[in-house]
Design a protein around this motif. Sequence first.
Motif, PDB file in Angstrom:
ATOM      1  N   ASN A 746       0.868  -1.199   0.081  1.00 49.15           N
ATOM      2  CA  ASN A 746       0.112  -0.070  -0.152  1.00 49.15           C
ATOM      3  C   ASN A 746       0.972   1.150  -0.055  1.00 49.15           C
ATOM      4  O   ASN A 746       0.618   2.237  -0.851  1.00 49.15           O
ATOM      5  CB  ASN A 746      -0.989  -0.149   1.245  1.00 49.15           C
ATOM      6  CG  ASN A 746      -2.114   1.124   1.327  1.00 49.15           C
ATOM      7  OD1 ASN A 746      -2.245   1.762   0.168  1.00 49.15           O
ATOM      8  ND2 ASN A 746      -2.484   1.270   2.312  1.00 49.15           N
ATOM      9  N   ILE A 747       1.794   1.260   1.010  1.00 48.23           N
ATOM     10  CA  ILE A 747       2.705   2.514   1.003  1.00 48.23           C
ATOM     11  C   ILE A 747       3.585   2.534  -0.329  1.00 48.23           C
ATOM     12  O   ILE A 747       3.675   3.755  -0.758  1.00 48.23           O
ATOM     13  CB  ILE A 747       3.698   2.423   2.217  1.00 48.23           C
ATOM     14  CG1 ILE A 747       3.000   2.226   3.277  1.00 48.23           C
ATOM     15  CG2 ILE A 747       4.767   3.558   2.333  1.00 48.23           C
ATOM     16  CD1 ILE A 747       3.693   2.221   4.731  1.00 48.23           C
ATOM     17  N   SER A 748       4.365   1.352  -0.822  1.00 47.52           N
ATOM     18  CA  SER A 748       4.943   1.558  -2.109  1.00 47.52           C
ATOM     19  C   SER A 748       4.071   2.180  -3.234  1.00 47.52           C
ATOM     20  O   SER A 748       4.925   2.763  -4.077  1.00 47.52           O
ATOM     21  CB  SER A 748       5.600   0.210  -2.201  1.00 47.52           C
ATOM     22  OG  SER A 748       4.657  -0.754  -2.709  1.00 47.52           O
ATOM     23  N   GLU A 749       2.891   1.607  -3.421  1.00 49.22           N
ATOM     24  CA  GLU A 749       2.108   2.140  -4.508  1.00 49.22           C
ATOM     25  C   GLU A 749       1.963   3.556  -4.308  1.00 49.22           C
ATOM     26  O   GLU A 749       1.385   4.292  -5.383  1.00 49.22           O
ATOM     27  CB  GLU A 749       0.936   1.315  -4.707  1.00 49.22           C
ATOM     28  CG  GLU A 749       1.178  -0.197  -4.918  1.00 49.22           C
ATOM     29  CD  GLU A 749      -0.475  -0.930  -5.104  1.00 49.22           C
ATOM     30  OE1 GLU A 749      -1.141  -0.495  -4.361  1.00 49.22           O
ATOM     31  OE2 GLU A 749      -0.488  -1.789  -5.753  1.00 49.22           O
ATOM     32  N   ARG A 750       1.873   4.323  -3.197  1.00 47.81           N
ATOM     33  CA  ARG A 750       1.317   5.388  -3.001  1.00 47.81           C
ATOM     34  C   ARG A 750       2.556   6.442  -2.609  1.00 47.81           C
ATOM     35  O   ARG A 750       2.205   7.483  -1.852  1.00 47.81           O
ATOM     36  CB  ARG A 750       0.265   5.536  -2.035  1.00 47.81           C
ATOM     37  CG  ARG A 750      -1.047   4.548  -2.479  1.00 47.81           C
ATOM     38  CD  ARG A 750      -2.114   4.458  -1.611  1.00 47.81           C
ATOM     39  NE  ARG A 750      -2.769   5.585  -0.904  1.00 47.81           N
ATOM     40  CZ  ARG A 750      -3.360   5.693  -0.120  1.00 47.81           C
ATOM     41  NH1 ARG A 750      -3.717   4.600   0.578  1.00 47.81           N
ATOM     42  NH2 ARG A 750      -3.954   6.882   0.257  1.00 47.81           N
ATOM     43  N   ILE A 751       3.519   6.219  -2.989  1.00 46.70           N
ATOM     44  CA  ILE A 751       4.649   6.852  -2.129  1.00 46.70           C
ATOM     45  C   ILE A 751       4.815   8.277  -2.661  1.00 46.70           C
ATOM     46  O   ILE A 751       5.101   9.342  -1.960  1.00 46.70           O
ATOM     47  CB  ILE A 751       6.096   6.113  -2.673  1.00 46.70           C
ATOM     48  CG1 ILE A 751       7.210   6.598  -1.595  1.00 46.70           C
ATOM     49  CG2 ILE A 751       6.297   6.228  -4.056  1.00 46.70           C
ATOM     50  CD1 ILE A 751       7.212   6.257  -0.272  1.00 46.70           C
ATOM     51  N   ARG A 752       4.346   8.479  -4.120  1.00 47.90           N
ATOM     52  CA  ARG A 752       4.276  10.037  -4.424  1.00 47.90           C
ATOM     53  C   ARG A 752       3.424  10.615  -3.775  1.00 47.90           C
ATOM     54  O   ARG A 752       3.275  11.980  -3.474  1.00 47.90           O
ATOM     55  CB  ARG A 752       4.433   9.826  -6.122  1.00 47.90           C
ATOM     56  CG  ARG A 752       5.376   9.677  -6.862  1.00 47.90           C
ATOM     57  CD  ARG A 752       5.033   9.358  -8.314  1.00 47.90           C
ATOM     58  NE  ARG A 752       4.602  10.732  -8.971  1.00 47.90           N
ATOM     59  CZ  ARG A 752       5.475  11.927  -9.266  1.00 47.90           C
ATOM     60  NH1 ARG A 752       6.656  11.971  -9.066  1.00 47.90           N
ATOM     61  NH2 ARG A 752       4.627  12.676  -9.568  1.00 47.90           N
ATOM     62  N   GLU A 753       2.089  10.122  -3.608  1.00 49.46           N
ATOM     63  CA  GLU A 753       0.989  10.630  -2.972  1.00 49.46           C
ATOM     64  C   GLU A 753       1.443  11.134  -1.587  1.00 49.46           C
ATOM     65  O   GLU A 753       1.122  12.297  -1.138  1.00 49.46           O
ATOM     66  CB  GLU A 753      -0.251   9.824  -3.082  1.00 49.46           C
ATOM     67  CG  GLU A 753      -1.318  10.132  -2.535  1.00 49.46           C
ATOM     68  CD  GLU A 753      -2.524   9.201  -2.194  1.00 49.46           C
ATOM     69  OE1 GLU A 753      -3.524   9.432  -1.321  1.00 49.46           O
ATOM     70  OE2 GLU A 753      -2.566   8.229  -2.693  1.00 49.46           O
ATOM     71  N   LEU A 754       1.748  10.216  -0.770  1.00 44.39           N
ATOM     72  CA  LEU A 754       2.439  10.678   0.512  1.00 44.39           C
ATOM     73  C   LEU A 754       3.459  11.598   0.610  1.00 44.39           C
ATOM     74  O   LEU A 754       3.390  12.441   1.739  1.00 44.39           O
ATOM     75  CB  LEU A 754       2.821   8.965   1.115  1.00 44.39           C
ATOM     76  CG  LEU A 754       1.773   8.030   1.397  1.00 44.39           C
ATOM     77  CD1 LEU A 754       2.446   6.846   1.818  1.00 44.39           C
ATOM     78  CD2 LEU A 754       0.381   8.522   2.123  1.00 44.39           C
ATOM     79  N   ILE A 842      10.539   9.002   4.973  1.00 37.97           N
ATOM     80  CA  ILE A 842      10.310   8.895   3.358  1.00 37.97           C
ATOM     81  C   ILE A 842      11.363  10.004   2.772  1.00 37.97           C
ATOM     82  O   ILE A 842      11.316  11.154   3.415  1.00 37.97           O
ATOM     83  CB  ILE A 842       9.015   9.094   3.032  1.00 37.97           C
ATOM     84  CG1 ILE A 842       8.155   7.859   3.081  1.00 37.97           C
ATOM     85  CG2 ILE A 842       9.031   9.497   1.628  1.00 37.97           C
ATOM     86  CD1 ILE A 842       6.837   7.888   3.011  1.00 37.97           C
ATOM     87  N   ASN A 843      12.002   9.654   1.632  1.00 33.68           N
ATOM     88  CA  ASN A 843      12.906  10.677   0.996  1.00 33.68           C
ATOM     89  C   ASN A 843      11.899  11.302   0.000  1.00 33.68           C
ATOM     90  O   ASN A 843      11.572  10.986  -0.967  1.00 33.68           O
ATOM     91  CB  ASN A 843      14.015  10.189   0.169  1.00 33.68           C
ATOM     92  CG  ASN A 843      15.108  11.041  -0.314  1.00 33.68           C
ATOM     93  OD1 ASN A 843      14.612  12.178  -0.742  1.00 33.68           O
ATOM     94  ND2 ASN A 843      16.362  10.827  -0.188  1.00 33.68           N
ATOM     95  N   MET A 844      11.402  12.322   0.210  1.00 35.48           N
ATOM     96  CA  MET A 844      10.312  13.079  -0.481  1.00 35.48           C
ATOM     97  C   MET A 844      10.886  13.478  -1.855  1.00 35.48           C
ATOM     98  O   MET A 844      10.214  13.505  -2.769  1.00 35.48           O
ATOM     99  CB  MET A 844       9.809  14.179   0.368  1.00 35.48           C
ATOM    100  CG  MET A 844       9.077  13.951   1.536  1.00 35.48           C
ATOM    101  SD  MET A 844       8.542  15.192   2.456  1.00 35.48           S
ATOM    102  CE  MET A 844      10.000  16.093   3.093  1.00 35.48           C
ATOM    103  N   ILE A 845      11.991  14.121  -2.013  1.00 32.27           N
ATOM    104  CA  ILE A 845      12.432  14.411  -3.236  1.00 32.27           C
ATOM    105  C   ILE A 845      12.782  13.340  -3.938  1.00 32.27           C
ATOM    106  O   ILE A 845      12.217  13.556  -5.251  1.00 32.27           O
ATOM    107  CB  ILE A 845      14.016  15.340  -2.944  1.00 32.27           C
ATOM    108  CG1 ILE A 845      13.667  16.464  -2.140  1.00 32.27           C
ATOM    109  CG2 ILE A 845      14.673  15.507  -4.465  1.00 32.27           C
ATOM    110  CD1 ILE A 845      14.990  17.276  -1.755  1.00 32.27           C
ATOM    111  N   ASP A 846      13.332  12.175  -3.577  1.00 33.70           N
ATOM    112  CA  ASP A 846      13.315  11.179  -4.500  1.00 33.70           C
ATOM    113  C   ASP A 846      12.134  10.455  -4.975  1.00 33.70           C
ATOM    114  O   ASP A 846      11.884  10.114  -6.001  1.00 33.70           O
ATOM    115  CB  ASP A 846      14.355  10.071  -3.968  1.00 33.70           C
ATOM    116  CG  ASP A 846      15.826  10.333  -3.727  1.00 33.70           C
ATOM    117  OD1 ASP A 846      16.206  11.595  -4.643  1.00 33.70           O
ATOM    118  OD2 ASP A 846      16.430   9.624  -2.793  1.00 33.70           O
ATOM    119  N   ALA A 847      11.345  10.437  -3.904  1.00 27.98           N
ATOM    120  CA  ALA A 847       9.866   9.936  -4.390  1.00 27.98           C
ATOM    121  C   ALA A 847       9.308  10.855  -5.363  1.00 27.98           C
ATOM    122  O   ALA A 847       8.603  10.310  -6.535  1.00 27.98           O
ATOM    123  CB  ALA A 847       9.139   9.871  -3.229  1.00 27.98           C
TER     124      ALA A 847
END
Length: 852
Positions: A746-754, A842-847
């Motif tokens: 669930n988290i990996s699928e929505r990493i950009r959203e998070l 979470i590394n927001m920039i990379d995501a």
Amino acid sequence: MKNVYLKSSFKEISSSKGKFISIILIILLGTMLFVGVRSTGPDLSNSASSYVNNYHLADLQIISTMGLTEEDVQILQKEENLVVEAGFSATYEKNKEELVQILSYSNDANLNKWKVIEGDLPKSNQEIVLDYKAKEFGFKLGEEYKINSPEIENKTFTIVGFVNSPLYLSTSDRGTTDSGNGNIDYFAYIPEAAFSQDVYSQLFIKFLDTENLVADSSEYTSVLDENVSKVEQLYADRPEKRLEEIQTKAKETLYANLQEIEQGKEQVELAKMQSGADLSSLDAESEKLNKLENDIDEKIAEVETMEEPVYYFQTRSSNPGYQDYFDSATSITAIAGIFPAFFLFIAVLVTFTTMSRMVEENRGEIGTLKALGYKKIEIAQKYIIYTLLAGVLGVGLGTVIGTKTLPPFIFHLFEEYNIPTFVGQYHWNYIVQALIAGLFATLGSALYVLWKDLREKPSTLMRPRASKSGKRILLERITPLWNRLNFNQKVSYRNLFRYKSRMIMAIVGISGCTGLILAGYGIKNSIEDLQPKQFSEILHYQGIVTMDRPTALTHSSLITEEMNAVVESVSVKNKTRSSQTVSMISPSRTEKFNNYVSLHDVNKNRVTVLPEVGALITQKLAKDMNVENGDTLSINKDSKTVKIRVVGIVKNYAGHFMYIAPTYYEELFGDYEPTSVLIKTKKLSASEQKNLTTSLLENSDVKNVSFFKESGGIQQFGSLNSVVMIMIILSGALALVVLYNLTNINISERIRELSTIKVLGFYNKEVTSYVMRESMVLSLLGILLGFMVGTYLHRFILTTAESGNIVFPLTIHWSSFVYAGLITLFLNFLVIGIAHFKLKHINMIDALKSNE
């Protein structure tokens, strides 16, 4: 380039260690339970089989109501496929609280050998070995052991050893008798020459073609049945001949006595003719001789009307503890055929989803490699290596851990049986099944997604899949409810229904784990409820007193009510010749019988009155005999076979029972003469029960006193209870890994959203609650569905696991539902805690750059 790509295949493992290990763990847990528990039943059978075969336990025992002679032995000695040994036995009441089964031994005996626990084997005719259980009565090596019995000539022996015998697999059960309290306390072996009996008590037979077969296996049972049928045929006319032998010998003795009486009469007549004879004394002597002559004439008439002896052919299943052990092994095997399979199915389902998602995440890389000219097989090798390693490691480790830990651990829980050594092995049929399932989940899922993706063009693969378009959900149409939800709640519910496949997978995974936990607790409830339900819902009397002639027993203040009855053990057969030993009860007062036994009709679910014609039989007996209302059964009693009509099937949990009215008993068997008394008592402590038994046995008419809860025959399921607890613990472990994987997906699928909402200023706790609100909703839905799954699974497993004469009550306590739900919720909160830590870092920039 190819070497670089190959290295990147292994780098994929190191860069996603958590995912790789979680996949291995899921497969490992599934395999561990599947292979481990499924191996337990066969390993338990192999362990017992190794013991009884090494110590040459007899396959068959023959006993007769008139004893056995050399002619009976010679019938079998002519056969080539067997070994036969004759022996003596006697039940000796050492005191009111100590009943002993005395058996004979000879130095050249090869069957039923002992395992010496302490001391040594006997070397002279003045030595005795005792059951190891006899140590509980204070006996020690070197002490004298006195036997005061008319059947035994030597009265004093020296104790030289304590042993276990393969005739008694149970640590506590030594069989029953019609003396004392009915339960034999221990056995003893004395020299054959010490017995004064003219005829043998039993013949033990070992068939050579069963020697290397696993005891109680279908192959063993088939070979044994064939051999027993042949032996029964050999003895088909033996009862008639044995009766003739006994009658001839008895008549010879009686006719010789008559001849002596005739000679005495002649001497009396001659004496009367002499002068000075005392006629009064000679007339008295003449009357005495006439009386003796009449007595002998009566005895001759009795001999001529004697019934033929009954020959009983008893297999190992009649040995104390033997069938209970194998019934427990059978129950574990039955549970192992369903519970671990469902467990593995959940593991495979979640692994398939995880692996499919992993390949989907690498679409861009696959497209790039395809554009660079890599062949399909070259692109696939990375995922083949990854999934093969995960699958093989999971199955391999699960197989080793499961085989080496669960079967021996469960074996050591069987403390109530005298099986000295565990014999385990790798069962390759189960291992291959687990390997196929594991590779299907890992390699199969990867190949399936690759097959779909590799058919697409590189340009399509290098572009991310379009996000699913938002749609109004059903909840939005319920305006009053929707308007009461806050923004975060609305987002959560929209996301749930937006990703339906993920929602379904999460609910299925969680419900499966909850169902497994609930089924485990339910099985535990059913095992624990078995004895209380049998002795409260069904049987309302506490004991049976066997007497020469029934007399009132209510002089004891502990006995509240009593009823005379015929209580007999009979052999019941159906059309296919399969037989069962059944307790047949015929009460003297049918109108009061419901106070002693509740007769609940299983078909109509109502209380039944004992019918005047026909028999009521218990449900497991009906199932085993494959009979219904209106069918007939054959009953073998005292060498007489009669047909009996079944008019009702009643509820029962332990044992096979048949209930018939006195009038019907007379119609079937002749005179109705009750020699037993059903007694109801106050609630007794162990000491009160013991004192009551002693008090009743002081009555010269009382032969035997037995209380049900002392010999209920249900204790063997204590080990099964422990097995269930292992399954519950492993189900919880699986639930933890499943929840972790589903949350991770669930988290990996929505990493950009998070990452986006974190950039917008959401705090860490708000981000976690944003995701975990969905997780909690799915968990609650999964738990509710799991309750239904667990209830069905519990019923299905227990119905399949029924063995012997046991029917498990299909009960699940409300507390089990609470435990199953709370365990799942606790594990979900634990996963939320782990996920919270991950979301914080979470590394927001990379995501956010990941798809640019």
